[in-house]
Design an enzyme around this catalytic site. Structure first.
Site, PDB file in Angstrom:
ATOM      1  N   GLY A 186     -13.043 -46.952  14.335  1.00 32.54           N
ATOM      2  CA  GLY A 186     -12.770 -47.451  15.221  1.00 32.54           C
ATOM      3  C   GLY A 186     -13.018 -47.298  16.841  1.00 32.54           C
ATOM      4  O   GLY A 186     -12.952 -47.934  17.743  1.00 32.54           O
TER       5      GLY A 186
ATOM      6  N   THR B 197     -13.134 -45.564  19.965  1.00 35.67           N
ATOM      7  CA  THR B 197     -14.633 -44.926  21.246  1.00 35.67           C
ATOM      8  C   THR B 197     -14.958 -44.234  22.316  1.00 35.67           C
ATOM      9  O   THR B 197     -13.678 -43.997  22.405  1.00 35.67           O
ATOM     10  CB  THR B 197     -15.247 -46.506  21.166  1.00 35.67           C
ATOM     11  OG1 THR B 197     -14.183 -47.479  22.443  1.00 35.67           O
ATOM     12  CG2 THR B 197     -15.819 -47.385  20.109  1.00 35.67           C
TER      13      THR B 197
ATOM     14  N   ALA C 124     -17.636 -47.343  12.638  1.00 38.48           N
ATOM     15  CA  ALA C 124     -18.672 -48.222  13.536  1.00 38.48           C
ATOM     16  C   ALA C 124     -18.072 -48.360  14.973  1.00 38.48           C
ATOM     17  O   ALA C 124     -17.028 -48.454  15.077  1.00 38.48           O
ATOM     18  CB  ALA C 124     -17.980 -49.663  13.004  1.00 38.48           C
TER      19      ALA C 124
ATOM     20  N   ASN D 155     -18.081 -50.700  16.535  1.00 40.83           N
ATOM     21  CA  ASN D 155     -18.384 -52.463  15.982  1.00 40.83           C
ATOM     22  C   ASN D 155     -17.162 -53.088  14.456  1.00 40.83           C
ATOM     23  O   ASN D 155     -18.350 -52.870  13.688  1.00 40.83           O
ATOM     24  CB  ASN D 155     -18.536 -53.666  16.664  1.00 40.83           C
ATOM     25  CG  ASN D 155     -17.505 -55.344  17.461  1.00 40.83           C
ATOM     26  OD1 ASN D 155     -17.160 -55.561  16.290  1.00 40.83           O
ATOM     27  ND2 ASN D 155     -18.142 -55.844  18.129  1.00 40.83           N
ATOM     28  N   PHE D 156     -16.679 -53.591  14.219  1.00 43.31           N
ATOM     29  CA  PHE D 156     -16.286 -53.781  12.505  1.00 43.31           C
ATOM     30  C   PHE D 156     -16.520 -55.716  12.832  1.00 43.31           C
ATOM     31  O   PHE D 156     -16.563 -55.893  11.283  1.00 43.31           O
ATOM     32  CB  PHE D 156     -14.748 -53.589  12.216  1.00 43.31           C
ATOM     33  CG  PHE D 156     -14.770 -52.166  11.881  1.00 43.31           C
ATOM     34  CD1 PHE D 156     -15.356 -51.314  10.948  1.00 43.31           C
ATOM     35  CD2 PHE D 156     -14.188 -51.051  13.375  1.00 43.31           C
ATOM     36  CE1 PHE D 156     -15.102 -49.682  10.447  1.00 43.31           C
ATOM     37  CE2 PHE D 156     -14.249 -49.768  13.584  1.00 43.31           C
ATOM     38  CZ  PHE D 156     -14.218 -49.395  11.539  1.00 43.31           C
TER      39      PHE D 156
ATOM     40  N   HIS E 275     -15.246 -57.262  28.130  1.00 47.12           N
ATOM     41  CA  HIS E 275     -14.363 -57.018  28.202  1.00 47.12           C
ATOM     42  C   HIS E 275     -13.098 -57.494  28.245  1.00 47.12           C
ATOM     43  O   HIS E 275     -12.530 -57.979  29.829  1.00 47.12           O
ATOM     44  CB  HIS E 275     -14.339 -55.542  26.744  1.00 47.12           C
ATOM     45  CG  HIS E 275     -14.304 -55.473  26.100  1.00 47.12           C
ATOM     46  ND1 HIS E 275     -16.308 -55.255  25.986  1.00 47.12           N
ATOM     47  CD2 HIS E 275     -14.545 -55.505  24.358  1.00 47.12           C
ATOM     48  CE1 HIS E 275     -17.101 -55.359  24.677  1.00 47.12           C
ATOM     49  NE2 HIS E 275     -15.260 -55.595  23.495  1.00 47.12           N
ATOM     50  N   HIS E 276     -11.257 -57.737  27.921  1.00 45.66           N
ATOM     51  CA  HIS E 276     -10.229 -57.446  28.544  1.00 45.66           C
ATOM     52  C   HIS E 276      -9.758 -56.440  28.955  1.00 45.66           C
ATOM     53  O   HIS E 276     -10.614 -55.654  28.999  1.00 45.66           O
ATOM     54  CB  HIS E 276      -8.941 -57.766  27.504  1.00 45.66           C
ATOM     55  CG  HIS E 276      -9.330 -56.678  26.428  1.00 45.66           C
ATOM     56  ND1 HIS E 276      -8.913 -55.337  26.346  1.00 45.66           N
ATOM     57  CD2 HIS E 276      -9.966 -56.641  25.176  1.00 45.66           C
ATOM     58  CE1 HIS E 276      -8.837 -54.486  25.599  1.00 45.66           C
ATOM     59  NE2 HIS E 276      -9.616 -55.176  24.354  1.00 45.66           N
TER      60      HIS E 276
ATOM     61  N   LYS F 186      -9.608 -52.668  28.242  1.00 50.62           N
ATOM     62  CA  LYS F 186      -9.996 -51.931  27.472  1.00 50.62           C
ATOM     63  C   LYS F 186     -10.186 -50.622  28.273  1.00 50.62           C
ATOM     64  O   LYS F 186     -10.774 -50.599  29.528  1.00 50.62           O
ATOM     65  CB  LYS F 186     -11.870 -52.591  27.213  1.00 50.62           C
ATOM     66  CG  LYS F 186     -13.152 -52.013  26.973  1.00 50.62           C
ATOM     67  CD  LYS F 186     -13.158 -51.638  25.155  1.00 50.62           C
ATOM     68  CE  LYS F 186     -13.864 -50.836  24.621  1.00 50.62           C
ATOM     69  NZ  LYS F 186     -13.862 -51.223  23.456  1.00 50.62           N
TER      70      LYS F 186
END
Length: 237
Positions: free
Chosen positions: A75, A77, A100, A102-103, A135-136, A139
């Site tokens: 996962g 990126t 992915a 995003n899962f 996002h936080h 990230k």
């Protein structure tokens, strides 16, 4: 099932919790503090590996796992320019790989809705479209992999858009905007705007549990398989 966790940050710990709840065993946990344990001998203990690290380490990690014949769920990126090399490696090793951006089960349903909406909006040239994500602050990449996936789905369907950008867009470009705000786990919004009205779809994650659960579901799916897969295969959508 025996699982190796490659990356043991907040996501790795969330995956561990879900995996144990589902009756699996964590046989290896690799972080920056114990890279010396990332060895062929230790990898032999695992039926499958779940890899959540960062843009600068994911490619090498996946290569090592495939070389040691460990099925890989990834996962991470920010490294996808090298994805064709991983696809080639998987096929050459007769291995198994599932990626992915995003899962989350909900996000993957959102992907399906996004693609359908984009197809409907292809002929509606009076609507412009944009992608916004939050996002936080931990990230590491912007835009997120999820935002890029959403944008690429739109580009496949909405022919008046040729590419995406984070800058001020030309008329044939799709703009992605990104914010980093704590403690947001992730919000993605697609907006189609016209002079008459707006159409908007949004997915908002409340915590990491959805991502972690999806990653474990993906590992369960990949166990004892060969080939290249996605969350669409896992969920049948």
């Amino acid at each position: 099932m025996k699982i190796a966790l490659i990356g043991y940050g907040k996501m790795g710990r969330a995956i561990e919790k879900i995996a144990i709840q589902r009756g699996h065993e964590i046989v290896l946990k690799i972080s920056v503090d114990n890279l010396e344990d990332f060895t062929p001998e230790n990898l032999k203990k695992a039926d499958v590996a779940i890899e959540f690290t960062g843009p600068h380490s994911a490619f090498d990690n996946i290569n090592v796992l495939l070389s040691n014949h460990v099925p890989v769920v990834s996962g991470s990126t920010g490294w996808l320019e090298k994805l064709p090399q991983i696809v080639h490696k998987t096929n050459a090793e007769n291995g198994a790989f599932l990626y992915a951006s995003n899962f989350s089960v909900g996000v993957n349903i959102f992907f399906a809705i996004n693609k359908k909406l984009a197809a409907l909006m292809n002929e509606q040239s009076n609507y412009d479209v944009r992608v916004h994500e939050v996002h936080h602050t931990e990230k590491k990449d912007a835009p997120s992999g999820t935002a890029i996936t959403l944008a690429e789905q739109i580009l496949e369907e909405v022919k008046r858009k040729q590419s995406w950008t984070m800058d001020q867009p030309a008329s044939n470009q799709l703009q992605i905007t990104a914010e980093r705000i704590d403690p947001a786990p992730g919000t993605h919004t697609i907006t189609y705007s016209s002079a008459i009205d707006d159409i908007e779809i949004t997915h908002t994650a409340h915590n990491r549990e959805g991502f972690a659960t999806g990653a474990v579901l993906a590992a369960e799916f990949l166990h004892n398989k060969k080939g290249i897969y996605s969350m669409s295969d896992v969920l049948g959508i």
